[in-house]
Every structure is written in structure tokens, then in C-alpha cells.
Scaffold this motif. Structure first.
Motif, PDB file in Angstrom:
ATOM      1  N   ALA A 172       0.723  -1.238  -0.062  1.00 54.73           N
ATOM      2  CA  ALA A 172      -0.338  -0.292  -0.175  1.00 54.73           C
ATOM      3  C   ALA A 172       1.232   1.049  -0.045  1.00 54.73           C
ATOM      4  CB  ALA A 172      -0.628   0.140   0.941  1.00 54.73           C
ATOM      5  N   GLY A 173       0.641   1.971  -1.182  1.00 49.71           N
ATOM      6  CA  GLY A 173       1.441   3.355  -1.007  1.00 49.71           C
ATOM      7  C   GLY A 173       2.341   2.884  -1.887  1.00 49.71           C
ATOM      8  N   HIS A 174       2.569   2.281  -2.473  1.00 46.16           N
ATOM      9  CA  HIS A 174       3.461   2.279  -3.544  1.00 46.16           C
ATOM     10  C   HIS A 174       2.946   1.269  -4.644  1.00 46.16           C
ATOM     11  CE1 HIS A 174       6.591   2.815  -0.742  1.00 46.16           C
ATOM     12  NE2 HIS A 174       6.388   1.152  -0.255  1.00 46.16           N
ATOM     13  N   PRO A 175       2.071   2.583  -5.825  1.00 46.61           N
ATOM     14  CA  PRO A 175       1.449   2.615  -6.562  1.00 46.61           C
ATOM     15  C   PRO A 175       2.361   0.552  -7.534  1.00 46.61           C
ATOM     16  CG  PRO A 175       1.825   4.706  -7.058  1.00 46.61           C
ATOM     17  CD  PRO A 175       3.239   4.066  -5.718  1.00 46.61           C
ATOM     18  N   GLU A 176       1.508  -0.155  -8.219  1.00 39.68           N
ATOM     19  CA  GLU A 176       2.181  -1.238  -8.637  1.00 39.68           C
ATOM     20  C   GLU A 176       3.061  -0.893 -10.143  1.00 39.68           C
ATOM     21  OE1 GLU A 176       0.384  -4.353 -11.025  1.00 39.68           O
ATOM     22  OE2 GLU A 176      -0.206  -5.114  -8.790  1.00 39.68           O
ATOM     23  N   GLU A 177       3.004  -0.315 -11.144  1.00 38.32           N
ATOM     24  CA  GLU A 177       3.167   0.699 -12.106  1.00 38.32           C
ATOM     25  C   GLU A 177       4.581   0.844 -11.649  1.00 38.32           C
ATOM     26  OE1 GLU A 177       0.345   1.476 -11.444  1.00 38.32           O
ATOM     27  OE2 GLU A 177      -1.020   0.143 -12.227  1.00 38.32           O
ATOM     28  N   GLU A 178       4.870   1.826 -10.585  1.00 39.36           N
ATOM     29  CA  GLU A 178       5.681   2.429 -10.756  1.00 39.36           C
ATOM     30  C   GLU A 178       7.554   1.499  -9.232  1.00 39.36           C
ATOM     31  OE1 GLU A 178       5.637   5.987  -7.431  1.00 39.36           O
ATOM     32  OE2 GLU A 178       3.728   6.933  -9.409  1.00 39.36           O
ATOM     33  N   LEU A 179       6.237   0.731  -9.076  1.00 45.46           N
ATOM     34  CA  LEU A 179       7.553  -0.511  -8.049  1.00 45.46           C
ATOM     35  C   LEU A 179       8.109  -1.303  -9.444  1.00 45.46           C
ATOM     36  CD1 LEU A 179       5.288  -1.379  -5.135  1.00 45.46           C
ATOM     37  CD2 LEU A 179       7.736  -0.647  -5.010  1.00 45.46           C
ATOM     38  N   ILE A 180       7.260  -1.907 -10.652  1.00 41.33           N
ATOM     39  CA  ILE A 180       8.074  -2.086 -11.589  1.00 41.33           C
ATOM     40  C   ILE A 180       8.516  -1.147 -12.265  1.00 41.33           C
ATOM     41  CG2 ILE A 180       6.954  -4.077 -13.757  1.00 41.33           C
ATOM     42  CD1 ILE A 180       4.175  -4.787 -12.200  1.00 41.33           C
ATOM     43  N   GLU A 181       8.080  -0.920 -12.711  1.00 41.03           N
ATOM     44  CA  GLU A 181       9.247   0.109 -13.606  1.00 41.03           C
ATOM     45  C   GLU A 181      10.293   0.202 -13.110  1.00 41.03           C
ATOM     46  OE1 GLU A 181       9.385   4.990 -15.977  1.00 41.03           O
ATOM     47  OE2 GLU A 181       7.135   3.851 -14.068  1.00 41.03           O
ATOM     48  N   ALA A 182      10.824   0.777 -11.422  1.00 38.11           N
ATOM     49  CA  ALA A 182      11.902   0.779 -10.581  1.00 38.11           C
ATOM     50  C   ALA A 182      12.512  -0.363 -10.614  1.00 38.11           C
ATOM     51  CB  ALA A 182      11.585   1.335  -9.567  1.00 38.11           C
ATOM     52  N   LEU A 183      11.964  -1.793 -10.848  1.00 39.65           N
ATOM     53  CA  LEU A 183      12.193  -2.677 -10.442  1.00 39.65           C
ATOM     54  C   LEU A 183      13.225  -3.081 -12.120  1.00 39.65           C
ATOM     55  CD1 LEU A 183       9.808  -5.094  -9.186  1.00 39.65           C
ATOM     56  CD2 LEU A 183      12.318  -4.190  -8.239  1.00 39.65           C
ATOM     57  N   VAL A 184      12.557  -3.007 -12.840  1.00 38.31           N
ATOM     58  CA  VAL A 184      13.410  -3.551 -14.026  1.00 38.31           C
ATOM     59  C   VAL A 184      13.895  -2.358 -14.692  1.00 38.31           C
ATOM     60  CG1 VAL A 184      12.111  -2.455 -16.876  1.00 38.31           C
ATOM     61  CG2 VAL A 184      10.611  -3.483 -15.114  1.00 38.31           C
ATOM     62  N   ASN A 185      14.769  -0.619 -15.067  1.00 40.97           N
ATOM     63  CA  ASN A 185      15.076  -0.241 -14.504  1.00 40.97           C
ATOM     64  C   ASN A 185      16.130  -0.284 -14.014  1.00 40.97           C
ATOM     65  OD1 ASN A 185      13.796   1.349 -16.696  1.00 40.97           O
ATOM     66  ND2 ASN A 185      12.457   3.132 -15.303  1.00 40.97           N
ATOM     67  N   ARG A 186      15.914  -0.263 -12.498  1.00 43.69           N
ATOM     68  CA  ARG A 186      17.218  -0.782 -11.654  1.00 43.69           C
ATOM     69  C   ARG A 186      18.358  -2.349 -12.244  1.00 43.69           C
ATOM     70  NH1 ARG A 186      15.604   1.652  -6.063  1.00 43.69           N
ATOM     71  NH2 ARG A 186      15.160   3.858  -6.860  1.00 43.69           N
ATOM     72  N   LEU A 187      17.088  -3.367 -12.467  1.00 44.08           N
ATOM     73  CA  LEU A 187      17.896  -4.501 -12.819  1.00 44.08           C
ATOM     74  C   LEU A 187      17.798  -5.034 -13.977  1.00 44.08           C
ATOM     75  CD1 LEU A 187      15.094  -6.244 -11.022  1.00 44.08           C
ATOM     76  CD2 LEU A 187      17.831  -5.661  -9.998  1.00 44.08           C
ATOM     77  N   LEU A 188      17.602  -4.645 -14.800  1.00 47.67           N
ATOM     78  CA  LEU A 188      18.654  -3.647 -16.452  1.00 47.67           C
ATOM     79  C   LEU A 188      19.013  -3.586 -16.897  1.00 47.67           C
ATOM     80  CD1 LEU A 188      14.851  -5.674 -18.085  1.00 47.67           C
ATOM     81  CD2 LEU A 188      16.468  -7.245 -16.729  1.00 47.67           C
ATOM     82  N   ALA A 189      20.324  -3.650 -17.163  1.00 46.68           N
ATOM     83  CA  ALA A 189      21.045  -2.615 -17.626  1.00 46.68           C
ATOM     84  C   ALA A 189      20.904  -1.692 -18.802  1.00 46.68           C
ATOM     85  CB  ALA A 189      22.377  -3.573 -18.323  1.00 46.68           C
ATOM     86  N   PRO A 190      20.899   0.135 -18.990  1.00 52.67           N
ATOM     87  CA  PRO A 190      20.974   0.434 -20.076  1.00 52.67           C
ATOM     88  C   PRO A 190      21.241  -0.096 -21.308  1.00 52.67           C
ATOM     89  CG  PRO A 190      22.219   1.922 -17.738  1.00 52.67           C
ATOM     90  CD  PRO A 190      22.162   0.357 -17.536  1.00 52.67           C
ATOM     91  N   GLU A 191      20.118   0.290 -22.297  1.00 52.13           N
ATOM     92  CA  GLU A 191      20.129   0.356 -23.521  1.00 52.13           C
ATOM     93  C   GLU A 191      21.538   0.500 -23.991  1.00 52.13           C
ATOM     94  OE1 GLU A 191      16.397   0.612 -24.123  1.00 52.13           O
ATOM     95  OE2 GLU A 191      16.502  -0.010 -22.510  1.00 52.13           O
ATOM     96  N   SER A 192      22.089  -0.277 -25.180  1.00 52.73           N
ATOM     97  CA  SER A 192      22.843   0.378 -25.621  1.00 52.73           C
ATOM     98  C   SER A 192      23.031   1.567 -26.614  1.00 52.73           C
ATOM     99  CB  SER A 192      23.616  -0.692 -26.835  1.00 52.73           C
ATOM    100  OG  SER A 192      24.303  -1.823 -25.229  1.00 52.73           O
ATOM    101  N   PRO A 193      23.558   2.331 -27.058  1.00 51.10           N
ATOM    102  CA  PRO A 193      23.055   3.283 -27.893  1.00 51.10           C
ATOM    103  C   PRO A 193      23.714   2.475 -29.442  1.00 51.10           C
ATOM    104  CG  PRO A 193      25.461   3.479 -27.189  1.00 51.10           C
ATOM    105  CD  PRO A 193      25.133   2.825 -26.031  1.00 51.10           C
ATOM    106  N   PRO A 194      22.612   3.076 -30.489  1.00 48.04           N
ATOM    107  CA  PRO A 194      22.986   2.471 -31.572  1.00 48.04           C
ATOM    108  C   PRO A 194      23.721   2.720 -32.286  1.00 48.04           C
ATOM    109  CG  PRO A 194      20.776   3.991 -31.436  1.00 48.04           C
ATOM    110  CD  PRO A 194      21.707   4.687 -29.976  1.00 48.04           C
ATOM    111  N   VAL A 195      24.442   1.479 -32.833  1.00 51.29           N
ATOM    112  CA  VAL A 195      25.504   1.140 -34.321  1.00 51.29           C
ATOM    113  C   VAL A 195      25.401   1.572 -35.499  1.00 51.29           C
ATOM    114  CG1 VAL A 195      27.780   0.174 -34.408  1.00 51.29           C
ATOM    115  CG2 VAL A 195      26.583  -0.609 -31.695  1.00 51.29           C
TER     116      VAL A 195
END
Length: 195
Positions: A172-195
Motif C-alpha cells: 500500500a502506498g507504492h503504486p504497482e506500475e511505479e514499483l515495476i518500472e523501478a525494478l526494470v530500470n534498476r535491474l536491467l542494464a541501460p540499453e546500448s546506444p545504436p551502432v
């Protein structure tokens, strides 16, 4: 053992309901018969014992919790990105709400495996294969994070699911969409710039 696939599936679905409502201690062949609304002894015509029933439940739960292939195909039309992974994880949570009993049953199977070595011997390889399949899917679709990232995301989403099933007020007090977005952004390496 009987071979009517529709009846077997109905009995497995009834067993999932019993497992979700009563826990593993309440799961008996007689309870499955009662939940399925069939004569006493029907389940024993399909499953020689409770252990065999538990083993077959894993595959049925996996079937029930799988994404709809058409919706998945539409979702995957988007370019590979962390946003796409976030959408896929959001859909996972939608499936949780649509089949709460299936998720609770899998949690009960995990707990029962800690007490039954024969179930643990089946569940361990089953879950390793599931994680390998998810990871291969992720890599095949060129989603960000690689194998380690997707495994970390699997573990984090499992924690979110367990808390949603057991103590939703913790979230409660932690919107699910925000939690999921934070998990994805913190756990998955930033995308590489286009080659």
C-alpha cells in the motif's frame, strides 16, 4: 489410470482451487472429488496417489499462468526496450489478479516441496527449466539486461508476487506500475546506444 484429458484437466483445476484455499494439508483426492463435483473415487482413477497429483499440478499451473499468445504477439510488436519489459511485467501482474488461485497453488507447491523430497526433486528441475525458458525468450527477443538481468528481474517479480498474494497491505502506498518500472530500470542494464 483413466485417459479422459478433459476430466483430468477439470480435476487438476479443482485441485488448484483446493490447494489455494486449503493449503497442501487440505489437498486430498477426496477433497479434489468434492471440489470438482464428481463421485468419490474419481480422482483416484486419474492419479494413483497424492504425490502423483502434486507432480501433475505443476504443469497445469504453468499452463494456466502462461500469457495469451495473441496478446503477447501484439505486445512484442514494440521495439525491444525497458519500457517493453515493464509492459510485460505489468501483464504478469494482470495474470496474477486473473488467476490468484493458480499463483497461490504454485506458492503452496513450493512450500510443500520443502517437506517432500520427492516433490522437491520434481519442482527444482521444473522451475529451472521455466527460468531457462523465460531467459531464452528474453534474449531471443533482444530485450535489455541479458541473462543475469532477467534472472534478477525474475527473483524481484517473485518477491512482488508473493507479497501481493500474502500481505498486499505491505505494498500500500507504492503504486504497482511505479514499483515495476523501478525494478526494470534498476535491474536491467541501460540499453546500448545504436551502432
Amino acid at each position: 489410470m483413466r485417459q479422459n484429458p478433459a476430466r483430468r484437466t477439470a480435476l487438476l483445476d479443482a485441485a488448484i482451487g483446493v490447494l489455494a484455499e486449503e493449503g497442501s494439508r487440505g489437498l486430498t483426492l477426496r477433497a479434489v472429488d468434492k471440489a470438482a463435483g464428481v463421485p468419490t473415487g474419481t480422482a483416484s482413477n486419474y492419479f494413483s496417489n497424492r504425490s502423483q497429483l502434486l507432480g501433475q499440478l505443476m504443469a497445469r499451473v504453468q499452463e494456466r499462468l502462461a500469457p495469451d499468445p495473441e496478446r503477447l504477439a501484439r505486445t512484442l510488436e514494440a521495439a525491444p526496450s525497458r519500457e517493453l519489459v515493464t509492459a510485460l511485467m505489468g501483464q504478469l501482474m494482470e495474470r496474477l489478479r486473473a488467476d490468484r488461485a493458480g499463483h497461490l497453488a504454485m506458492l503452496e507447491l513450493r512450500l510443500e516441496a520443502t517437506r517432500r523430497p520427492e516433490l522437491a526433486a520434481e519442482l527444482g528441475p521444473f522451475l529451472r527449466a521455466e527460468v531457462r525458458e523465460l531467459t531464452d525468450f528474453h534474449v531471443h527477443h533482444q530485450l535489455p539486461g541479458g541473462r543475469t538481468g532477467v534472472f534478477l528481474l525474475y527473483l524481484a517479480m517473485l518477491g512482488l508476487i508473493v507479497n501481493e498474494l500474502t500481505v498486499p497491505e505491505l505494498l500500500a502506498g507504492h503504486p504497482e506500475e511505479e514499483l515495476i518500472e523501478a525494478l526494470v530500470n534498476r535491474l536491467l542494464a541501460p540499453e546500448s546506444p545504436p551502432v
